[in-house]
Design a protein around this motif. Structure first.
Motif, PDB file in Angstrom:
ATOM      1  N   GLU A 183     -39.476  57.854 -38.291  1.00 19.45           N
ATOM      2  CA  GLU A 183     -38.351  57.737 -37.362  1.00 19.45           C
ATOM      3  C   GLU A 183     -38.818  58.011 -35.937  1.00 19.45           C
ATOM      4  O   GLU A 183     -39.742  58.795 -35.707  1.00 19.45           O
ATOM      5  N   VAL A 215     -32.904  59.272 -32.697  1.00 19.58           N
ATOM      6  CA  VAL A 215     -31.597  59.004 -33.320  1.00 19.58           C
ATOM      7  C   VAL A 215     -30.560  58.604 -32.274  1.00 19.58           C
ATOM      8  O   VAL A 215     -29.381  58.483 -32.582  1.00 19.58           O
ATOM      9  N   CYS A 242     -29.667  55.912 -30.708  1.00 13.32           N
ATOM     10  CA  CYS A 242     -28.874  54.686 -30.852  1.00 13.32           C
ATOM     11  C   CYS A 242     -28.032  54.670 -32.120  1.00 13.32           C
ATOM     12  O   CYS A 242     -27.330  53.682 -32.373  1.00 13.32           O
ATOM     13  N   ARG A 243     -28.064  55.732 -32.920  1.00 14.69           N
ATOM     14  CA  ARG A 243     -27.411  55.734 -34.228  1.00 14.69           C
ATOM     15  C   ARG A 243     -26.091  56.505 -34.168  1.00 14.69           C
ATOM     16  O   ARG A 243     -26.075  57.733 -34.123  1.00 14.69           O
ATOM     17  N   GLU A 300     -23.955  57.196 -36.417  1.00 15.30           N
ATOM     18  CA  GLU A 300     -23.739  58.079 -37.561  1.00 15.30           C
ATOM     19  C   GLU A 300     -24.556  59.372 -37.460  1.00 15.30           C
ATOM     20  O   GLU A 300     -24.359  60.289 -38.268  1.00 15.30           O
ATOM     21  N   ARG A 301     -25.434  59.458 -36.462  1.00 15.99           N
ATOM     22  CA  ARG A 301     -26.269  60.647 -36.318  1.00 15.99           C
ATOM     23  C   ARG A 301     -26.023  61.372 -34.995  1.00 15.99           C
ATOM     24  O   ARG A 301     -26.829  62.190 -34.547  1.00 15.99           O
ATOM     25  N   GLY A 338     -34.702  55.408 -30.575  1.00 18.96           N
ATOM     26  CA  GLY A 338     -34.398  55.186 -31.985  1.00 18.96           C
ATOM     27  C   GLY A 338     -34.679  53.751 -32.394  1.00 18.96           C
ATOM     28  O   GLY A 338     -35.112  52.917 -31.595  1.00 18.96           O
ATOM     29  N   PRO A 361     -32.975  50.504 -33.936  1.00 22.69           N
ATOM     30  CA  PRO A 361     -31.719  49.825 -34.291  1.00 22.69           C
ATOM     31  C   PRO A 361     -31.861  48.946 -35.521  1.00 22.69           C
ATOM     32  O   PRO A 361     -32.952  48.484 -35.859  1.00 22.69           O
ATOM     33  N   ASP A 362     -30.727  48.708 -36.178  1.00 19.00           N
ATOM     34  CA  ASP A 362     -30.681  47.836 -37.342  1.00 19.00           C
ATOM     35  C   ASP A 362     -30.550  46.378 -36.905  1.00 19.00           C
ATOM     36  O   ASP A 362     -29.883  46.071 -35.903  1.00 19.00           O
ATOM     37  N   GLU A 384     -27.255  44.797 -35.529  1.00 17.92           N
ATOM     38  CA  GLU A 384     -26.427  45.855 -34.931  1.00 17.92           C
ATOM     39  C   GLU A 384     -26.944  46.275 -33.565  1.00 17.92           C
ATOM     40  O   GLU A 384     -26.479  47.258 -33.005  1.00 17.92           O
ATOM     41  N   GLN A 395     -25.346  49.234 -31.199  1.00 14.25           N
ATOM     42  CA  GLN A 395     -26.149  50.448 -31.124  1.00 14.25           C
ATOM     43  C   GLN A 395     -26.706  50.662 -29.725  1.00 14.25           C
ATOM     44  O   GLN A 395     -26.913  51.814 -29.310  1.00 14.25           O
ATOM     45  N   HIS A 406     -23.942  52.409 -27.911  1.00 10.90           N
ATOM     46  CA  HIS A 406     -23.898  53.821 -28.291  1.00 10.90           C
ATOM     47  C   HIS A 406     -25.029  54.595 -27.615  1.00 10.90           C
ATOM     48  O   HIS A 406     -24.822  55.716 -27.135  1.00 10.90           O
TER      49      HIS A 406
END
Length: 269
Positions: A80, A83, A85-86, A88-89, A117, A119-120, A123, A127, A130
């Motif tokens: 990793e 975090v 850009c996430r 949920e974190r 971070g 990104p997916d 997304e 992200q 965010h």
């Protein structure tokens, strides 16, 4: 390699790994360093106040100044790279910010590397939005200690989907965030791995650079172990007007103390 114009700091997350992490501050002092920096010292976002205070105490006992600190970046050994850009974190980042500020108040550190971070796929836009908000909140959080948030490009292909690869990517994000508390982190290894003219970036971006980290490329070893021209990089930083700290943030190819011959005694040691 002429870095005698600069204070050179030891990154104790990569240097002096011959000893336990908490002993590396003293090892750096014994090697002649006056300043140190560190990645996030813990495996969790907030390890509890006692462990934060223990790190601060070991820094004070060694008589060195902490000048740079990473935010929590997730499971770095597991791959990793932040975090931020996430969504949920977000709670993890908030809790780490509390610990970071406690350590900052105890040590006086004012520069903080916040990795974007990974990104997916599909997304990235959401992200990114965010992440922009998270960088703004981080900047607000460190304002009380007159802190600076550093934004770092990382080597393509070595860090998953991490999207910031050069000074242009970093500048675009900083512009989008719109906070004067953000600055570029110039890392010679990551830029070199991405095919950037490292000396030219040093010259052009010196005014926007909040911190400099040195490692050779390829290999990420000490300066002189790879292909980068550190004499040209040092000259470019001076010509561009950079006057901040330069950090030794490399993976030593042998015992750390045997890799310091690229430094002159006046270069912060």
């Amino acid at each position: 390699m002429q870095f005698n114009d600069y204070d050179v700091s030891a990154n104790v997350s990569l240097l002096f790994t011959e000893v336990h992490y908490l002993d590396r501050f003293q090892a750096a002092a014994d090697a002649g360093f006056r300043t140190v920096e560190s990645w996030w010292p813990f495996t969790e976002p907030h390890p509890g106040n006692d462990r934060v205070d223990e790190v601060a105490a070991r820094i004070a006992d060694a008589g060195v100044q902490l000048i740079g600190l990473n935010f929590y970046a997730g499971d770095m050994p597991g791959g990793e790279r932040g975090v931020t850009c996430r969504p949920e974190r977000a709670d993890e980042l908030d809790r780490s910010t509390e610990a970071l500020l406690r350590l900052a108040r105890a040590t006086g550190v004012q520069k903080f590397n916040l990795l974007y971070g990974q990104p997916d796929t599909g997304e990235e836009q959401a992200q990114r939005a965010h992440a922009v908000g998270a960088y703004r909140r981080a900047a607000e959080a460190v304002a009380e200690i007159d802190g600076t948030i550093l934004v770092e490009p990382l080597a393509r292909g070595l860090n998953g989907s991490y999207p910031l690869h050069d000074d242009h990517d970093v500048a675009a994000l900083i512009d989008e965030v719109g906070s004067p508390r953000l600055a570029q982190l110039f890392d010679s290894f990551h830029l070199g791995m991405n095919g950037v003219d490292v000396a030219e970036v040093a010259r052009q971006r010196a005014g926007a650079t909040g911190h400099v980290q040195l490692a050779d490329s390829p290999g990420r070893g000490e300066p002189g172990s790879g292909d980068l021209d550190f004499t040209a990089i040092a000259a470019a930083l001076r010509e561009g007007g950079y006057r901040g700290t330069v950090a030794a943030e490399y993976k030593p190819t042998r015992a750390t103390t045997d890799t310091l011959d690229w430094l002159t005694p006046s270069a912060g040691r």
